[in-house]
Design an enzyme around this catalytic site. Structure first.
Site, mmCIF file in Angstrom:
data_model
loop_
_atom_site.group_PDB
_atom_site.id
_atom_site.type_symbol
_atom_site.label_atom_id
_atom_site.label_comp_id
_atom_site.label_asym_id
_atom_site.label_seq_id
_atom_site.Cartn_x
_atom_site.Cartn_y
_atom_site.Cartn_z
ATOM 1 N N LYS A 133 0.959 -1.374 0.036
ATOM 2 C CA LYS A 133 -0.058 0.177 0.266
ATOM 3 C C LYS A 133 0.754 1.346 0.022
ATOM 4 O O LYS A 133 0.412 2.411 -0.367
ATOM 5 C CB LYS A 133 -0.788 -0.005 1.169
ATOM 6 C CG LYS A 133 -2.143 -1.111 1.070
ATOM 7 C CD LYS A 133 -3.332 -0.766 2.019
ATOM 8 C CE LYS A 133 -4.470 -1.555 1.654
ATOM 9 N NZ LYS A 133 -4.207 -2.932 1.772
ATOM 10 N N GLU B 4 -9.751 7.150 3.980
ATOM 11 C CA GLU B 4 -10.804 6.179 4.464
ATOM 12 C C GLU B 4 -9.686 4.990 5.117
ATOM 13 O O GLU B 4 -8.937 4.614 4.078
ATOM 14 C CB GLU B 4 -12.018 6.008 3.885
ATOM 15 C CG GLU B 4 -11.661 4.654 2.810
ATOM 16 C CD GLU B 4 -10.627 5.055 1.556
ATOM 17 O OE1 GLU B 4 -10.558 6.352 1.338
ATOM 18 O OE2 GLU B 4 -9.993 3.971 1.286
ATOM 19 N N SER C 276 1.474 -9.862 -1.076
ATOM 20 C CA SER C 276 1.108 -8.408 -1.140
ATOM 21 C C SER C 276 1.524 -7.819 0.510
ATOM 22 O O SER C 276 1.744 -6.917 0.559
ATOM 23 C CB SER C 276 -0.372 -8.033 -1.119
ATOM 24 O OG SER C 276 -1.069 -9.078 -0.242
HETATM 25 C C1 PLP Z 1 -5.267 -3.905 1.570
HETATM 26 C C2 PLP Z 1 -4.496 -5.312 1.358
HETATM 27 C C3 PLP Z 1 -4.924 -6.202 0.200
HETATM 28 C C4 PLP Z 1 -6.058 -5.601 -0.667
HETATM 29 O O1 PLP Z 1 -6.011 -4.410 -1.374
HETATM 30 P P1 PLP Z 1 -5.780 -4.334 -2.840
HETATM 31 O O2 PLP Z 1 -6.082 -3.096 -3.378
HETATM 32 O O3 PLP Z 1 -6.875 -5.419 -3.614
HETATM 33 O O4 PLP Z 1 -4.564 -4.928 -3.141
HETATM 34 C C5 PLP Z 1 -4.196 -7.009 -0.182
HETATM 35 N N1 PLP Z 1 -2.910 -7.525 0.762
HETATM 36 C C6 PLP Z 1 -2.531 -6.740 1.641
HETATM 37 C C7 PLP Z 1 -1.506 -7.087 2.553
HETATM 38 C C8 PLP Z 1 -3.435 -5.474 2.048
HETATM 39 O O5 PLP Z 1 -3.106 -4.830 3.263
#
Ligand code: PLP
Length: 401
Positions: A97, A119, A385
């Site tokens: 993020k 938000e 992610s």
């Molecule tokens: C917020 C988040 C997501 C989901 O958000 P996307 O916009 O779909 O990427 C996925 N993995 C993690 C670790 C997150 O913090």
């Protein structure tokens, strides 16, 4: 629509912000000026040389990029193929993020905005926003559902320690969608000095395109790193989980027009797609408008948004970015889903096999490895992610059961 018949580019919406049938800017009249300003200036600002230099310096020295592309040997053996993990979990603040919030704070600075609003649901985007506001010494206000504030105390504490003001949203279900409504109301009331940092590839045009471009650093690095590792820039598959879709958009971006690369998006099935407690938007959603753009939305017959469910807060969203709705409709990406239980299993599997504790969101993508069949010559890239520290309470509970 069969793939061959689509003549547009997946990497860019048209001038009205549409990817095929999805996108656009459905906003109240009062926001028109802000969104118009952003639309007219974002590309010129983002591709200015001084912006690019500062963006990439910060990604390198503050975020810790490039993140490694790690060949997971024991995981690869389990699936009899080659699996690389793109280690977004090693980014500062623990997930992808921050790539987007760094980009947007630099943009806000160049637009002359002195005040940032955001938000947040689970607090991950709130923390990433509070972090970059501290970095730049800018006022930061984060709207968060009252219920989420109770559930996500550690992230609330982080935001406060970073100097942000956390304002509870007390209407409706007191969760993410109510926090989003509060943030939009704030933006309407403070059009001159405020920039709204949206956390995924959602919202009115130009947000989906802008966020996808900031996150596209993920696939830019993957291509370079794969070339060094294997001699070819192109994997056979790229896998990523989808909440709003920003890590997937980033991981897919530089492969969108490379049709030999199979793109796989994984949604949260919650207790099961047909259980009534799910967040599998492409399976359950219908075209509708949510948070400023037309996309697939989980809704009742008369258009009321359905409350989603997922064990992972980051995937617990009743919509999906317009790019992903388009990838689904045209068949460019394959959409799969994983249940809460599948994701937990996949998280424990990765921890034991590779010594990496993934975020629950990323565990959904890992779980999809079980649903695909691979050749031993395949090269699979999976976007990890985020890291699992924030999910420890959930993992502890799973270990007790
Ligand atoms: C917020 C988040 C997501 C989901 O958000 P996307 O916009 O779909 O990427 C996925 N993995 C993690 C670790 C997150 O913090």
């Amino acid at each position: 629509m069969p793939l061959g018949q689509y003549k547009g580019t997946y990497q860019q919406p048209n001038i009205f912000g549409y990817y095929g049938n999805f996108g656009g800017a459905y906003i109240p009249e009062m926001l028109h000026r802000n969104v118009e300003e952003l639309k007219n200036r974002y590309l010129q600002i983002m591709y200015d040389a001084s912006f690019q230099k500062e963006f990439h310096d910060l990604l390198k020295n503050y975020v810790g990029r490039p993140t490694p592309l790690y060949l997971a040997q024991r995981l690869s053996k389990q699936f009899n193929t080659k699996i690389y993990l793109k280690r977004e979990d090693l980014c500062h603040t623990g997930a992808h993020k921050i790539n987007n919030t760094i980009g947007q704070i630099l943009l806000a600075e160049r637009l002359g905005k002195k005040r940032i609003i955001a938000e947040t649901g689970a607090g991950q985007h709130g923390v990433a926003t509070a972090t970059v506001c501290a970095l730049k010494g800018v006022e930061c206000i984060v709207y968060m559902g009252e219920k989420d504030i109770e559930r996500q105390a550690p992230n609330v504490a982080r935001m406060k320690m970073l100097g942000a003001t956390v304002i509870p949203a007390t209407s409706g279900s007191k969760t993410l969608k109510d926090a989003t409504n509060e943030a939009i109301r704030d933006w309407i009331n403070n059009p001159g000095d405020t920039h709204y940092i949206i956390g995924s590839v959602v919202g009115p045009h130009p947000y989906p395109d802008m966020v996808a471009r900031f996150q596209s650093v993920i696939s830019e690095e993957i291509r370079r790193q794969l070339k060094e590792e294997t001699g070819s820039e192109f994997p056979s598959h790229v896998l990523a989980c989808v909440g709003g879709g920003s890590n997937a958009a980033g991981a897919f971006y530089h492969f969108l027009e490379e049709f030999n690369v199979q793109l796989v998006a994984i949604e949260a099935a919650g207790h099961g797609v047909d259980s009534g407690m799910s967040a599998a938007t492409t399976q359950l959603g219908k075209p509708g408008v949510l948070h400023g753009s037309k996309s697939l939305v989980m809704q009742t017959e008369d258009g009321q948004v359905v409350e989603p469910h997922s064990i992972s807060a980051g995937l617990d969203y009743p919509g999906i970015g317009p790019l992903h709705a388009h990838l689904y409709e045209t068949g460019r990406a394959k959409f799969l889903s994983a249940t809460d239980e599948d994701a937990l299993k996949a998280a424990f599997n990765l921890a034991k096999l590779e010594g990496i504790i993934p975020a629950l969101e990323s565990a959904h993508a890992l779980s999809a490895l079980n649903q695909l069949s691979f050749k031993s010559s395949d090269v699979v890239v999976l976007c990890l992610s985020g890291r699992g520290d924030k999910d420890l309470a959930t993992y502890m509970k799973a270990m007790e059961e």
